[in-house]
Motif scaffolding. Structure first.
Motif, PDB file in Angstrom:
ATOM      1  N   SER A 168       0.824  -1.206   0.000  1.00 29.64           N
ATOM      2  CA  SER A 168       0.000   0.000   0.000  1.00 29.64           C
ATOM      3  C   SER A 168       0.861   1.260   0.000  1.00 29.64           C
ATOM      4  O   SER A 168       0.545   2.248  -0.679  1.00 29.64           O
ATOM      5  CB  SER A 168      -0.921  -0.006   1.227  1.00 29.64           C
ATOM      6  N   ASP A 173      -4.008  -1.596  -4.136  1.00 34.65           N
ATOM      7  CA  ASP A 173      -4.918  -0.883  -3.233  1.00 34.65           C
ATOM      8  C   ASP A 173      -4.441   0.552  -2.999  1.00 34.65           C
ATOM      9  O   ASP A 173      -5.230   1.494  -2.997  1.00 34.65           O
ATOM     10  CB  ASP A 173      -5.020  -1.635  -1.902  1.00 34.65           C
ATOM     11  N   GLY A 231      -7.276   0.838  -5.938  1.00 31.42           N
ATOM     12  CA  GLY A 231      -8.118   0.468  -4.818  1.00 31.42           C
ATOM     13  C   GLY A 231      -9.370  -0.353  -5.032  1.00 31.42           C
ATOM     14  O   GLY A 231      -9.536  -1.381  -4.377  1.00 31.42           O
ATOM     15  N   THR A 236     -10.253  -4.461  -4.186  1.00 32.25           N
ATOM     16  CA  THR A 236      -9.073  -5.083  -3.565  1.00 32.25           C
ATOM     17  C   THR A 236      -9.412  -6.391  -2.851  1.00 32.25           C
ATOM     18  O   THR A 236      -8.743  -7.415  -3.038  1.00 32.25           O
ATOM     19  CB  THR A 236      -8.410  -4.116  -2.567  1.00 32.25           C
TER      20      THR A 236
END
Length: 253
Positions: free
Chosen positions: A86, A152, A156, A159
């Motif tokens: 992330s 993500d 995003g 996910t």
């Protein structure tokens, strides 16, 4: 009455988002547009949505853990991978045109939908016995959480759905274990992103709290259905999520 309209929009949609997300992921496809419909500007909508979804995912993850769906060793690997991914993805997003990945998804999504229709593990009953993960499972979980965590952070939507599909497919985990690890990974990447939004003041707390309560209720009921064996509805809900994501990308294009 005008003051109540954002809440009238957000509360039922955030409940539905939590319900869908707890079963097959993809709740953000419902919750984020809800905050836009409520009139929040983009960055505030993103942060407010992340607050609500993080609260709901926390409840679902706890419930999965209490019922033995989360294997601690694999979960730890997934958590580290998701946070690292992330962080990388959010930095790449600053350097890359988002239209590129949107166009890629238009090709990927039909392929994924075809795979879902043929994936027999998604119809495995939750109360069926599961084989122990093989020796490659830790490595595959690490790669999966890192790559999808990167997605993500970068883009995003969907996910949780992608995590569930890859963990049952490539990593060859049973549906119970995959569902639990999906929640642990998704929660980790959500928390990492939420921290950024909180530090920059991009959370509208009155609407975030109302949405969080609704999302928690949806996650609680949805995760309960999974625990009671929702194998028959997992595949249809994943297909719905993929269709919504496809429509979203077409609409933006």
């Amino acid at each position: 009455m005008d003051v109540l309209i954002p809440y009238i929009i957000v509360i039922p949609l955030l409940f539905l988002a939590g319900f869908v997300d707890s079963i097959a992921g993809g709740g953000g496809l419902i919750s984020l547009p809800a905050y836009f419909l409520a009139g929040l500007p983009p960055h505030l909508a993103l942060g407010t949505n992340k607050f609500s979804s993080t609260c709901g995912t926390t409840i679902a993850t706890i419930r999965f853990a209490m019922n033995g769906f989360i294997r601690p060793r694999l979960a730890g690997i997934c958590i580290v991978g998701a946070i690292a991914g992330s962080s990388i993805g959010s930095r790449l997003a600053l350097l890359t045109d988002g239209d590129i990945i949107s166009k890629m998804m238009l090709v990927v999504l039909p392929v994924v939908a075809f795979y879902v229709m043929r994936n027999k593990k998604l119809t495995q009953k939750m109360n069926e016995g599961e084989p122990e993960p093989d020796r490659t499972a830790p490595f595959k979980c690490a790669v999966t959480s890192l790559v999808i965590g990167c997605y993500d952070g970068f883009y995003g939507p969907g996910t949780g759905t992608f995590l569930l599909l890859v963990l049952t497919g490539w990593a060859r985990l049973g549906i119970r274990t995959a569902a639990g690890l999906t929640k642990a990974s998704n929660l980790s990447s959500n928390v990492a992103a939420l921290a950024t939004f909180l530090l920059t003041g991009n959370v509208y707390f009155p609407l975030a709290i109302a949405g969080a309560i609704a999302n928690i209720c949806g996650n609680y009921i949805g995760s309960g259905m999974v625990l009671k064996d929702a194998s028959r509805i997992i595949k249809p809900i994943i297909i719905i999520v993929l269709v919504l994501l496809f429509i979203k990308i077409l609409w933006q294009g």
